[in-house]
Design a protein around this motif. Structure first.
Motif, PDB file in Angstrom:
ATOM      1  N   GLU A  77       0.823  -1.209   0.000  1.00 39.88           N
ATOM      2  CA  GLU A  77       0.000   0.000   0.000  1.00 39.88           C
ATOM      3  C   GLU A  77       0.861   1.265   0.000  1.00 39.88           C
ATOM      4  O   GLU A  77       0.408   2.340  -0.384  1.00 39.88           O
ATOM      5  CB  GLU A  77      -0.925   0.027   1.223  1.00 39.88           C
ATOM      6  CG  GLU A  77      -1.932  -1.097   1.268  1.00 39.88           C
ATOM      7  CD  GLU A  77      -1.433  -2.364   1.924  1.00 39.88           C
ATOM      8  OE1 GLU A  77      -2.243  -3.209   2.313  1.00 39.88           O
ATOM      9  OE2 GLU A  77      -0.191  -2.517   2.063  1.00 39.88           O
TER      10      GLU A  77
ATOM     11  N   ALA B 276       1.098   3.886  -7.083  1.00 39.69           N
ATOM     12  CA  ALA B 276       0.734   3.400  -8.410  1.00 39.69           C
ATOM     13  C   ALA B 276       1.880   3.557  -9.410  1.00 39.69           C
ATOM     14  O   ALA B 276       2.138   2.671 -10.227  1.00 39.69           O
ATOM     15  CB  ALA B 276      -0.505   4.140  -8.905  1.00 39.69           C
TER      16      ALA B 276
ATOM     17  N   TYR C  49       4.514   0.744  -8.832  1.00 37.08           N
ATOM     18  CA  TYR C  49       4.118  -0.629  -8.537  1.00 37.08           C
ATOM     19  C   TYR C  49       4.773  -1.633  -9.478  1.00 37.08           C
ATOM     20  O   TYR C  49       5.173  -2.723  -9.048  1.00 37.08           O
ATOM     21  CB  TYR C  49       2.592  -0.797  -8.582  1.00 37.08           C
ATOM     22  CG  TYR C  49       2.163  -1.978  -7.749  1.00 37.08           C
ATOM     23  CD1 TYR C  49       1.892  -1.813  -6.393  1.00 37.08           C
ATOM     24  CD2 TYR C  49       2.105  -3.258  -8.280  1.00 37.08           C
ATOM     25  CE1 TYR C  49       1.560  -2.897  -5.589  1.00 37.08           C
ATOM     26  CE2 TYR C  49       1.772  -4.346  -7.491  1.00 37.08           C
ATOM     27  CZ  TYR C  49       1.498  -4.157  -6.149  1.00 37.08           C
ATOM     28  OH  TYR C  49       1.194  -5.223  -5.356  1.00 37.08           O
ATOM     29  N   ARG C  50       4.918  -1.287 -10.733  1.00 34.44           N
ATOM     30  CA  ARG C  50       5.579  -2.216 -11.641  1.00 34.44           C
ATOM     31  C   ARG C  50       7.041  -2.408 -11.224  1.00 34.44           C
ATOM     32  O   ARG C  50       7.580  -3.522 -11.296  1.00 34.44           O
ATOM     33  CB  ARG C  50       5.475  -1.716 -13.075  1.00 34.44           C
ATOM     34  CG  ARG C  50       6.232  -2.563 -14.088  1.00 34.44           C
ATOM     35  CD  ARG C  50       5.763  -4.021 -14.117  1.00 34.44           C
ATOM     36  NE  ARG C  50       6.708  -4.824 -14.898  1.00 34.44           N
ATOM     37  CZ  ARG C  50       6.663  -4.945 -16.224  1.00 34.44           C
ATOM     38  NH1 ARG C  50       5.713  -4.312 -16.917  1.00 34.44           N
ATOM     39  NH2 ARG C  50       7.557  -5.685 -16.850  1.00 34.44           N
TER      40      ARG C  50
ATOM     41  N   GLU D 166     -11.360   6.175 -13.565  1.00 35.11           N
ATOM     42  CA  GLU D 166     -10.142   6.003 -12.777  1.00 35.11           C
ATOM     43  C   GLU D 166      -9.329   7.291 -12.698  1.00 35.11           C
ATOM     44  O   GLU D 166      -8.594   7.512 -11.749  1.00 35.11           O
ATOM     45  CB  GLU D 166      -9.296   4.872 -13.358  1.00 35.11           C
ATOM     46  CG  GLU D 166      -9.748   3.491 -12.930  1.00 35.11           C
ATOM     47  CD  GLU D 166      -9.527   3.243 -11.440  1.00 35.11           C
ATOM     48  OE1 GLU D 166      -8.449   3.576 -10.924  1.00 35.11           O
ATOM     49  OE2 GLU D 166     -10.452   2.737 -10.783  1.00 35.11           O
TER      50      GLU D 166
ATOM     51  N   TYR E 211      -9.876   9.266  -9.517  1.00 34.35           N
ATOM     52  CA  TYR E 211      -9.501   8.716  -8.209  1.00 34.35           C
ATOM     53  C   TYR E 211      -8.622   9.699  -7.439  1.00 34.35           C
ATOM     54  O   TYR E 211      -7.710  10.316  -8.000  1.00 34.35           O
ATOM     55  CB  TYR E 211      -8.757   7.391  -8.385  1.00 34.35           C
ATOM     56  CG  TYR E 211      -8.071   6.916  -7.116  1.00 34.35           C
ATOM     57  CD1 TYR E 211      -8.821   6.487  -6.025  1.00 34.35           C
ATOM     58  CD2 TYR E 211      -6.689   6.941  -7.000  1.00 34.35           C
ATOM     59  CE1 TYR E 211      -8.205   6.072  -4.859  1.00 34.35           C
ATOM     60  CE2 TYR E 211      -6.064   6.524  -5.840  1.00 34.35           C
ATOM     61  CZ  TYR E 211      -6.827   6.082  -4.765  1.00 34.35           C
ATOM     62  OH  TYR E 211      -6.205   5.678  -3.599  1.00 34.35           O
TER      63      TYR E 211
ATOM     64  N   GLU F   8      -1.277   4.744  -1.310  1.00 33.62           N
ATOM     65  CA  GLU F   8      -2.249   4.635  -2.399  1.00 33.62           C
ATOM     66  C   GLU F   8      -2.788   3.212  -2.451  1.00 33.62           C
ATOM     67  O   GLU F   8      -2.033   2.251  -2.275  1.00 33.62           O
ATOM     68  CB  GLU F   8      -1.598   4.953  -3.747  1.00 33.62           C
ATOM     69  CG  GLU F   8      -1.158   6.399  -3.914  1.00 33.62           C
ATOM     70  CD  GLU F   8      -0.513   6.632  -5.269  1.00 33.62           C
ATOM     71  OE1 GLU F   8      -1.236   6.608  -6.286  1.00 33.62           O
ATOM     72  OE2 GLU F   8       0.712   6.807  -5.310  1.00 33.62           O
TER      73      GLU F   8
ATOM     74  N   ALA G 118      -4.945   0.328  -4.785  1.00 34.74           N
ATOM     75  CA  ALA G 118      -5.272  -0.026  -6.169  1.00 34.74           C
ATOM     76  C   ALA G 118      -6.278  -1.160  -6.165  1.00 34.74           C
ATOM     77  O   ALA G 118      -6.335  -1.950  -5.220  1.00 34.74           O
ATOM     78  CB  ALA G 118      -4.004  -0.444  -6.917  1.00 34.74           C
TER      79      ALA G 118
ATOM     80  N   ARG H 212      -5.718  -4.681 -10.822  1.00 36.28           N
ATOM     81  CA  ARG H 212      -4.544  -3.941 -11.279  1.00 36.28           C
ATOM     82  C   ARG H 212      -3.277  -4.504 -10.640  1.00 36.28           C
ATOM     83  O   ARG H 212      -2.231  -4.610 -11.285  1.00 36.28           O
ATOM     84  CB  ARG H 212      -4.693  -2.458 -10.947  1.00 36.28           C
ATOM     85  CG  ARG H 212      -3.556  -1.614 -11.493  1.00 36.28           C
ATOM     86  CD  ARG H 212      -3.748  -0.155 -11.182  1.00 36.28           C
ATOM     87  NE  ARG H 212      -4.964   0.376 -11.800  1.00 36.28           N
ATOM     88  CZ  ARG H 212      -5.429   1.588 -11.574  1.00 36.28           C
ATOM     89  NH1 ARG H 212      -4.791   2.394 -10.727  1.00 36.28           N
ATOM     90  NH2 ARG H 212      -6.532   2.009 -12.164  1.00 36.28           N
ATOM     91  N   THR H 213      -3.373  -4.885  -9.360  1.00 35.47           N
ATOM     92  CA  THR H 213      -2.224  -5.475  -8.677  1.00 35.47           C
ATOM     93  C   THR H 213      -1.824  -6.795  -9.330  1.00 35.47           C
ATOM     94  O   THR H 213      -0.650  -7.045  -9.609  1.00 35.47           O
ATOM     95  CB  THR H 213      -2.552  -5.710  -7.195  1.00 35.47           C
ATOM     96  OG1 THR H 213      -2.821  -4.440  -6.577  1.00 35.47           O
ATOM     97  CG2 THR H 213      -1.407  -6.386  -6.471  1.00 35.47           C
TER      98      THR H 213
ATOM     99  N   ALA I 218      -0.132  -6.193 -12.688  1.00 35.34           N
ATOM    100  CA  ALA I 218       1.249  -5.717 -12.577  1.00 35.34           C
ATOM    101  C   ALA I 218       2.195  -6.859 -12.238  1.00 35.34           C
ATOM    102  O   ALA I 218       3.313  -6.936 -12.762  1.00 35.34           O
ATOM    103  CB  ALA I 218       1.341  -4.615 -11.523  1.00 35.34           C
TER     104      ALA I 218
END
Length: 433
Positions: A274, A278, A281-282, A311, A314, A329, A331, A335-336, A339
């Motif tokens: 968390e 975003a 995250y990759r 989105e 957001y 953030e 997600a 999306r998680t 990724a």
């Protein structure tokens, strides 16, 4: 200023377009509103000035932290009744513009200004994170954000979390205790990772060392735990030494992006992602993939939000960002998972345990309330109020399905396609031999 509660109740109805679902007790001792509802206590007119200056969630939060707003009655019921006003925004921009142009709305706003007293509004409470600058989720900025939340004091966290010192969703069964539910969660993760004696486990965001201790003591794993909190690391090292596990566990104050001593047999990331953001995250998924050996498993335990219809609209929760998790953030789980797969992982199992977090948070709130005077002494009255509101509001959010929490089991599947998982993995007790 006589009968301020009645005036506030009438003004709220005009501003909202419907009656406030709470009873109000004002600073002059007057009360008005539904007799069977929780009571919103407005202790000082400053609370109104905060709301006028920062309408919505942040103004309410500042008044709450400052002690100018309180709830007399069931806090969960109060938050549930207010959820539609604070979080579940149904009106679009056209509705908002129409409301502002309505003569009754404008008259109510003028009345609220008169009731609020002289300007300017008071400064934000000391517990609020000041405005930040620079790019999000650099190593320096992440360390500062983590320190704000986790370096509150280990004694304070002991009051809230209890002996387990696990700060993530427990795994409940009927009539269990918080301590047992947290032990069950840690054991579930160890089984999903198929840990065995001698395995190297990287615990990303290791907290106070509970996962590392459980994996080493119960499964014989060799564990490296990393955290950005110096207070967490010191506490974890002492616990590990007290249990005679220093030969199996190493705790580092280190960013996960600086871990370069792979490969690991398994990685656990419990309530840490968390904080990643975003935009990063990759990178997070790529780093963990590179640290795993072929066939290694990742258990990613993470809070998820519901997808937005738009989105791009957001926004980060204002109260959480200002007082609890700066730069955090959430997600959507899809999306998680995407990724992780883009980084090369094969997602093999997703377990949603949303209801378990509501139960966990209610127990943490009960611990805090049972030790309220000591909690204020260890931190500050404002900080204790932040935590009570944050945990109670999150409990309601999980219970209302506004947010969820999921355990994603992913594998760095080797080229020959052998995942190492049993045909029926949900038993989590079968061997892969």
């Amino acid at each position: 200023m006589a009968d301020a509660a009645s005036r506030l109740t009438a003004l709220a109805k005009d501003l909202l377009g419907h009656p406030l679902p709470m009873r109000i007790r004002a600073w002059d001792g007057s009360e008005a509103g539904p007799p069977d509802a929780p009571v919103l206590v407005v202790r000082h007119r400053r609370a109104l000035r905060r709301l006028l200056w920062r309408p919505g969630e942040l103004g309410l939060a500042r008044a709450w932290v400052a002690g100018e707003l309180d709830v007399d009655g069931d806090l969960y019921e109060a938050l549930d009744r207010l959820a539609g006003l604070i979080w579940e925004r149904g009106a679009d921009a056209k509705d908002a513009v129409h409301a502002v142009r309505d003569p009754r709305f404008r008259a109510a706003a003028r009345g609220l200004l008169q009731l609020a007293g002289p300007w300017p509004p008071p400064p934000p409470p000391a517990e609020e994170v000041r405005r930040r600058s620079g790019p999000l989720h650099t190593k320096r900025r992440d360390k500062e954000a983590i320190s704000h939340h986790y370096d509150v004091g280990n004694d304070f966290y002991e009051l809230v979390l209890g002996p387990s010192m696990v700060y993530s969703c427990a795994y409940w069964s009927k009539d269990t205790t918080l301590e047992q539910a947290q032990a069950d969660k840690l054991d579930l993760i160890c089984r999903k990772l198929a840990l065995k004696k001698g395995d190297r486990l990287l615990d990303v965001g290791c907290g106070w060392g509970s996962m590392a201790i459980h994996a080493a003591r119960e499964y014989g794993a060799r564990v490296v735990g990393v955290t950005l909190s110096t207070e967490q690391a010191a506490y974890a090292r002492k616990r590990i030494a007290d249990q005679g596990l220093t030969d199996l566990i190493e705790i580092r104050v280190q960013d996960y992006r600086d871990v370069k001593d792979g490969p690991y047999d398994a990685i656990s990331s419990i309530g840490m992602a968390e904080h990643v953001g975003a935009a990063r995250y990759r990178e997070y998924a790529d780093e963990l993939y590179a640290l795993l050996k072929p066939g290694g498993r990742l258990l990613n335990h993470q809070i998820a939000r519901r997808p937005e219809k738009d989105e791009a609209a957001y926004h980060v929760d204002a109260f959480i960002d200002a007082y609890v998790f700066p730069d955090g953030e959430l997600a959507p789980v899809g999306r998680t998972a995407a990724a992780l797969e883009e980084a090369g992982f094969e997602v093999r199992d997703v377990e949603a345990i949303r209801e378990h977090y509501g139960l966990t948070l209610r127990q943490w709130v009960a611990n805090l309330e049972a030790n309220w005077a000591e909690a204020q002494r260890l931190t500050s009255p404002g900080r204790a109020r932040v935590w009570r509101l944050y945990m109670a509001a999150c409990a309601v959010a999980f219970e209302r399905n506004r947010i969820g929490v999921n355990q994603i089991l992913a594998v760095r599947t080797p080229e020959d396609g052998t995942s190492g998982l049993p045909l029926r993995p949900r038993a989590w007790t079968e061997t892969t031999s």
